[in-house]
Design an enzyme around this catalytic site. Structure first.
Site, PDB file in Angstrom:
ATOM      1  N   THR A 139     -68.701  86.284  54.947  1.00 18.06           N
ATOM      2  CA  THR A 139     -69.452  87.543  55.015  1.00 18.06           C
ATOM      3  C   THR A 139     -70.373  87.739  53.814  1.00 18.06           C
ATOM      4  O   THR A 139     -70.136  87.163  52.745  1.00 18.06           O
ATOM      5  CB  THR A 139     -68.428  88.711  55.080  1.00 18.06           C
ATOM      6  OG1 THR A 139     -69.091  89.938  54.801  1.00 18.06           O
ATOM      7  CG2 THR A 139     -67.341  88.566  54.026  1.00 18.06           C
ATOM      8  N   ASP A 140     -71.378  88.584  53.992  1.00 19.28           N
ATOM      9  CA  ASP A 140     -72.252  88.943  52.865  1.00 19.28           C
ATOM     10  C   ASP A 140     -71.533  89.843  51.854  1.00 19.28           C
ATOM     11  O   ASP A 140     -72.002  90.012  50.724  1.00 19.28           O
ATOM     12  CB  ASP A 140     -73.533  89.639  53.360  1.00 19.28           C
ATOM     13  CG  ASP A 140     -73.292  90.905  54.182  1.00 19.28           C
ATOM     14  OD1 ASP A 140     -72.120  91.248  54.449  1.00 19.28           O
ATOM     15  OD2 ASP A 140     -74.287  91.562  54.558  1.00 19.28           O
ATOM     16  N   GLU A 141     -70.380  90.413  52.277  1.00 18.95           N
ATOM     17  CA  GLU A 141     -69.721  91.395  51.401  1.00 18.95           C
ATOM     18  C   GLU A 141     -69.163  90.762  50.130  1.00 18.95           C
ATOM     19  O   GLU A 141     -68.842  91.461  49.178  1.00 18.95           O
ATOM     20  CB  GLU A 141     -68.631  92.149  52.173  1.00 18.95           C
ATOM     21  CG  GLU A 141     -69.223  92.783  53.425  1.00 18.95           C
ATOM     22  CD  GLU A 141     -68.382  93.870  54.061  1.00 18.95           C
ATOM     23  OE1 GLU A 141     -67.547  94.475  53.376  1.00 18.95           O
ATOM     24  OE2 GLU A 141     -68.589  94.117  55.264  1.00 18.95           O
ATOM     25  N   TYR A 165     -60.960  93.696  51.282  1.00 17.09           N
ATOM     26  CA  TYR A 165     -61.442  92.754  52.310  1.00 17.09           C
ATOM     27  C   TYR A 165     -62.398  91.742  51.693  1.00 17.09           C
ATOM     28  O   TYR A 165     -62.233  90.522  51.837  1.00 17.09           O
ATOM     29  CB  TYR A 165     -62.149  93.524  53.438  1.00 17.09           C
ATOM     30  CG  TYR A 165     -63.013  92.646  54.319  1.00 17.09           C
ATOM     31  CD1 TYR A 165     -62.445  91.662  55.122  1.00 17.09           C
ATOM     32  CD2 TYR A 165     -64.410  92.793  54.349  1.00 17.09           C
ATOM     33  CE1 TYR A 165     -63.240  90.842  55.927  1.00 17.09           C
ATOM     34  CE2 TYR A 165     -65.213  91.986  55.145  1.00 17.09           C
ATOM     35  CZ  TYR A 165     -64.616  91.011  55.931  1.00 17.09           C
ATOM     36  OH  TYR A 165     -65.404  90.191  56.723  1.00 17.09           O
ATOM     37  N   LYS A 169     -62.002  87.622  51.249  1.00 11.33           N
ATOM     38  CA  LYS A 169     -62.943  86.646  51.820  1.00 11.33           C
ATOM     39  C   LYS A 169     -63.556  85.794  50.700  1.00 11.33           C
ATOM     40  O   LYS A 169     -63.750  84.589  50.859  1.00 11.33           O
ATOM     41  CB  LYS A 169     -64.049  87.358  52.615  1.00 11.33           C
ATOM     42  CG  LYS A 169     -63.607  88.001  53.904  1.00 11.33           C
ATOM     43  CD  LYS A 169     -63.062  87.035  54.943  1.00 11.33           C
ATOM     44  CE  LYS A 169     -64.115  86.140  55.542  1.00 11.33           C
ATOM     45  NZ  LYS A 169     -63.566  85.334  56.686  1.00 11.33           N
TER      46      LYS A 169
END
Ligand code: NAD
Ligand code: TYD
Length: 363
Positions: A139-141, A165, A169
């Site tokens: 993810t970009d997060e 989260y 990741k």
């Protein structure tokens, strides 16, 4: 020693979830010679309802199980001669990670580790690494948040995850990277922005807003609603994954995004406008009136934006859908899948979450 130059037996993890099930459907159609083993624990977010009427169903083998179960994962590698892994399985909802991070640490970190170990052992034993791939979907997060004038995230942006989260990741990405550098495991990582489209569990912003609007319920906007996300239609993500899987360079990461960055409020207003058009007789027109500001998410990332130059220039991928066309398809899909929605929404885990997060008792 088995010589192999194309993928034949693919392990998809988390293929009963939102993106995973879209990918399974897309992939069975796009690659008619490939067989899929789909390993999914069927948590609250996974459903066999997402896998009905698959094209090439006979090439899809669903296994109900946990990616943290090392014995099971090793057995799958051996029995199915797995040559390719596309790893989606994860706990994926930021708000849930705030309420309870433990499953995120377990599945996202320990689960990724278990898969990497199984791949390393299996592929070391079978030898010829001419095709093997471990594709980690991320993810970009992991990059954290952007100030209004910052350039978008690129593949060299330092990791600064802000939610449990995102941190889980980021940890899994680091493990994948380390397995490439240390053991030569043929890994690729893709970091993608927010997805939307069919089969998304209705606790995420877009399906939640569509459902609440149709039912005349408040549309909860966290804080001022000026947070920005980069939205990608899920089928475009599936196409990008297949492109990187087949043509990407191992050891590399590729950013994937939709090249659009509306605020949450703009996004919700756009959905309301589509619903006004599609449901002109609804007593809830104009749906905009249902917008309600609620307490902000703790540590809420303000802005995400993806620089997709690398995948566009090196692999020729770009999104097919605009936000307008993708949203119209998505709203249409939710309006025409009553049975799917009914099954998902009747689950106690869904009802419990809605009450817990929005403190309402009317669901
Ligand atoms: P999802 O929550 O809809 O689906 C996750 C799936 O994983 C479910 O089917 C669930 O049953 C399964 N799963 C969970 N724990 C498991 C375990 N221990 N063993 C086996 N299966 C397990 O998630 P999604 O939105 O489809 O996201 C898929 C992947 O893509 C995730 O890795 C996520 O981090 C990443 N991603 C998602 C987005 C997005 O916008 N949704 C954007 C970028 C990246
Ligand atoms: P979400 O779909 O949970 O994805 P993520 O947090 O991974 O980006 O949320 C998208 C954006 O919408 C995010 O800025 C949080 C916001 N949001 C709301 O304002 N209200 C809601 O009820 C939800 C679920 C999200």
């Amino acid at each position: 020693m088995r010589m192999q130059t194309v993928m034949e037996n693919v392990l998809v993890t988390g293929g009963a979830g939102f993106i995973g099930s879209n990918f399974v459907r897309y992939f069975l159609q796009a690659r008619p010679n490939v067989a899929i083993v789909n390993l999914d624990a069927l948590t609250y977010a996974g459903s066999l309802e997402n896998l009905r009427n698959l094209p090439g169903e006979e090439r899809h083998n669903f296994i109900h199980g946990d990616i943290c179960d090392a014995n099971l994962v090793e057995r799958i590698f051996a029995e199915h001669e797995i040559d390719t892994v596309i790893h989606f399985a994860a706990e994926s909802h930021v708000d849930r990670s705030i309420h309870g991070p433990a499953p995120f640490i377990r599945t996202n970190i320990q689960g990724t580790f278990t898969l990497l170990e199984a791949a390393r052992k299996a592929w070391a034993e079978t030898g010829d690494p001419s095709f093997y791939r471990f594709h980690h979907v991320s993810t970009d997060e992991v990059y954290g948040t952007l100030a209004p004038d910052d350039p978008p995230f690129s593949e060299t942006t330092p990791y600064r995850p802000n939610s449990p989260y995102a941190a889980s990741k980021a940890s899994s990405d680091h493990l994948v990277r380390a397995y490439y550098h240390t053991y030569g495991l043929p890994c690729v990582i893709t970091n993608c922005s927010n997805n939307y489209g069919p089969f998304q569990f209705p606790e995420k912003l877009i399906p939640l807003v569509i459902l609440n609007a149709v039912n005349g319920k408040p549309l909860p906007i966290y804080g001022d609603g000026h947070q920005i996300r980069d939205w990608l239609y899920v089928e475009d993500h599936c196409e990008a994954i297949l492109t990187v899987l087949e043509h990407g360079t191992t050891g590399e990461t590729y950013n994937i995004g939709g090249d659009n960055q509306p605020t949450n409020l703009e996004m919700v207003r756009q959905i309301c406008a589509i619903l006004d058009e599609q449901l002109p007789q609804s007593p809830h027109v104009p749906h905009n009136n249902l917008i309600t500001h609620v307490e902000d998410r703790p540590g809420h990332d303000r802005r995400y934006a993806m620089d997709i130059t690398k995948i566009r220039e090196s692999l020729g991928w770009k999104p097919n859908e605009t936000l307008e066309s993708g949203l119209a398809k998505t709203v249409q899909w939710y309006l025409s899948h009553d049975e799917w929605l009914k099954t998902i929404r009747e689950r106690p885990t869904y009802k419990e979450w809605i009450v817990k997060q929005y403190e309402r008792t009317d669901n």
